[in-house]
Structures are given as C-alpha cells and as structure tokens.
Design a protein around this motif. Structure first.
Motif, PDB file in Angstrom:
ATOM      1  N   ALA A 141       0.832  -1.209   0.000  1.00  0.00           N
ATOM      2  CA  ALA A 141       0.000   0.000   0.000  1.00  0.00           C
ATOM      3  C   ALA A 141       0.865   1.257   0.000  1.00  0.00           C
ATOM      4  O   ALA A 141       0.447   2.304  -0.509  1.00  0.00           O
ATOM      5  CB  ALA A 141      -0.928  -0.008   1.209  1.00  0.00           C
ATOM      6  N   ASP A 142       2.068   1.185   0.572  1.00  0.00           N
ATOM      7  CA  ASP A 142       2.966   2.345   0.609  1.00  0.00           C
ATOM      8  C   ASP A 142       3.861   2.431  -0.618  1.00  0.00           C
ATOM      9  O   ASP A 142       4.169   3.532  -1.091  1.00  0.00           O
ATOM     10  CB  ASP A 142       3.844   2.284   1.870  1.00  0.00           C
ATOM     11  N   SER A 143       4.299   1.280  -1.123  1.00  0.00           N
ATOM     12  CA  SER A 143       5.280   1.336  -2.209  1.00  0.00           C
ATOM     13  C   SER A 143       4.666   1.712  -3.548  1.00  0.00           C
ATOM     14  O   SER A 143       5.349   2.275  -4.410  1.00  0.00           O
ATOM     15  CB  SER A 143       6.009  -0.007  -2.329  1.00  0.00           C
ATOM     16  N   ALA A 144       3.380   1.431  -3.759  1.00  0.00           N
ATOM     17  CA  ALA A 144       2.760   1.753  -5.051  1.00  0.00           C
ATOM     18  C   ALA A 144       2.716   3.264  -5.311  1.00  0.00           C
ATOM     19  O   ALA A 144       3.126   3.707  -6.390  1.00  0.00           O
ATOM     20  CB  ALA A 144       1.368   1.144  -5.134  1.00  0.00           C
ATOM     21  N   PRO A 145       2.220   4.091  -4.365  1.00  0.00           N
ATOM     22  CA  PRO A 145       2.264   5.541  -4.615  1.00  0.00           C
ATOM     23  C   PRO A 145       3.689   6.060  -4.780  1.00  0.00           C
ATOM     24  O   PRO A 145       3.936   6.972  -5.579  1.00  0.00           O
ATOM     25  CB  PRO A 145       1.598   6.133  -3.371  1.00  0.00           C
ATOM     26  N   THR A 146       4.635   5.488  -4.033  1.00  0.00           N
ATOM     27  CA  THR A 146       6.037   5.893  -4.171  1.00  0.00           C
ATOM     28  C   THR A 146       6.543   5.587  -5.572  1.00  0.00           C
ATOM     29  O   THR A 146       7.226   6.400  -6.202  1.00  0.00           O
ATOM     30  CB  THR A 146       6.910   5.179  -3.128  1.00  0.00           C
TER      31      THR A 146
END
Length: 282
Positions: A141-146
């Motif tokens: 969930a955190d790495s996709a927007p990054t």
C-alpha cells in the motif's frame, strides 16, 4: 472430471516465512555499494489445491477477481528493436485501457522471462530473466504511490492532470509462437481468499538507486489458487498489481510461477513477457 475435482489437485508453491529477529524479508538486486546486510528470504514448499481456471464453474473476472484471461493477438515485436517495442507498448496500452476503462494507460517497462535462467531481473529489456518461483504481490500500500511518483519524476509516465484513481496493471503472455506454456505457468490467488492486513508483510528489494517493496504472504489453508494451463501466444493474462480504489486492504493479485505436476514440460522452457502498465482515471 468435475471442476471441483480439478480444483482439488495439489501443486507445491514456494511461500516465504516471516523474518527472524533483527532481519527484514528481501534481497539485494545487482552488484552495487548499497548492499543491505539484514535481508533474508527463507522459502518453504507448501502443497496447495490448484484449480484449472479454464474449467471452473465461475471463471475469474477482472472486475471481481482482479484478473482475467483474454484473447490478445498483437504483432510479435523484436525486443532488441526499440521501434518495434514502442509499437508493442502502444498495442498493450490500448488493450489495458479498453479492459479496465481508464482514461489513459502507460507501459513503463517489461521483462522477458525464460524458465531455467538463474537471474530474476534483466535491466535491458532484451535479455531474459528467470521465472519467479515465489508467492508474492508486486506492491504494498505504501510502495505503489512511491513508485508512481518515481516514474513520473523520471519522465516514464505523465500523471497530469492529477488522476482520481490509479492502478498498476500487468499483462502476462507467452512469446513462444510454436509451443504453449508447458513449464512454470503463472498461478494466481483470488484476492477474496486473502486477509491482506493479517497475512502479508513487506519484501524489500535493494537496487543501487532505490529500495522497492513488494508483498510477502503467509501460507494459509484457505487460499484459492488456480492457473490457465497451456497458454498460447494469442492469450494474455491481465491482473491488477495495485489499485488505489481497492477496499479491504486488497493491494493486488498474489501470484507465482510453479512446477505443473499435470503437464510434463521438461525440455520446453517457458518463454514469456510481462508488461507493466499504470492506468489513470481523470
């Protein structure tokens, strides 16, 4: 044989175990100075029920299960020729855009894979990597927007106007024009059978210039696995690797290559390509 009997056939998948004290799950990718010394990746073979998705009573659908097999017959590209690859990318973008109903789609890279190759990564887009025999999801969930921000900053995609929703959608297909996929087919787990909040954690990938994270998952008896045997080069698997609109912590379809006990693929390596796209809704 009934669909129920087919889904009871066993296959062995490689699941990751939780990291030991003081360690993180992951690996270093490439030879570089940014080497992390606290990474480990311990796999355990787990027998699972493997369905034939071609013959189940309710075949997976993109809108419900986040993946689907579809017919797709683009011109076969020359992966060593940038112009040919660009044409292939354009065909893939139109294919994904129509399938998911996005306003625009960008292909930002691809990987060729051949079963039996030891390296799991190939940076140039023309040489082949090996099949990934590890149960995983491609994003957290955190790495996709990054990752979306990194791609935009590098000029690989255009995110203006700012989207109301974005999704990473993979396209997986054979590039073997003579043989169907006999070795190391791709298995996918229905998201409805996974408790993402409880049973997943981060897998850290240390590159020279960045740290990526994808998803490790704990083995559970209720996971609903299946695959499409003998895929041909006129078929493609579409699956959501991440969707910003997904509910219940569903961050993307968990998948893996595996040794298919129902088919003798010895001597016929799987040759495939996976295209990574980002779909944007205005």
């Amino acid at each position: 044989m009934s669909a129920a009997k087919l889904s009871e056939r066993l296959a062995t998948l490689q699941y990751l175990t939780r990291p030991s004290a003081g360690k993180r799950t992951g690996r270093n990718i490439g030879v570089h100075a940014n080497v992390a010394t606290d990474l480990e990746a311990v796999h355990v073979p787990i027998p699972v029920k493997m369905a034939d998705y071609r013959r189940v009573a309710a075949p997976p659908r993109l809108i419900v299960d986040r993946f689907e097999l579809r017919r797709w017959q683009p011109a076969q590209p020359d992966f060593a020729d940038p112009a040919s690859v660009r044409t292939f990318y354009a065909a893939a973008e139109a294919f994904v855009c129509a399938a998911v109903g996005a306003a625009r789609v960008h292909v930002f890279d691809h990987t060729l894979r051949t079963s039996g190759v030891s390296s799991l990564n190939a940076a140039d887009g023309a040489s082949a990597a090996g099949a990934v025999l590890r149960v995983h999801g491609d994003y957290t969930a955190d790495s996709a927007p990054t990752r979306l921000a990194q791609l935009a900053a590098a000029g690989a995609i255009t995110v203006e106007p700012a989207p109301s929703r974005f999704a990473f959608v993979n396209v997986w297909r054979s590039v073997d024009q003579q043989q169907p996929v006999l070795s190391h087919p791709l298995a996918l787990c229905r998201p409805r059978s996974i408790d993402y909040a409880r049973d997943t954690w981060s897998y850290h990938m240390h590159f020279e210039d960045r740290v990526g994270r994808n998803l490790a998952i704990e083995a559970k008896a209720g996971h609903e696995w299946g695959y499409y045997p003998r895929m041909t080069a006129d078929e493609a698997l579409l699956f959501f690797a991440f969707d910003s609109s997904a509910a219940d912590g569903d961050v993307g379809v968990v998948h893996t290559a595996f040794d298919d006990p129902a088919i003798d693929g010895a001597g016929v390596p799987r040759r495939s390509v996976e295209l990574r796209t980002v779909a944007l809704w205005d």
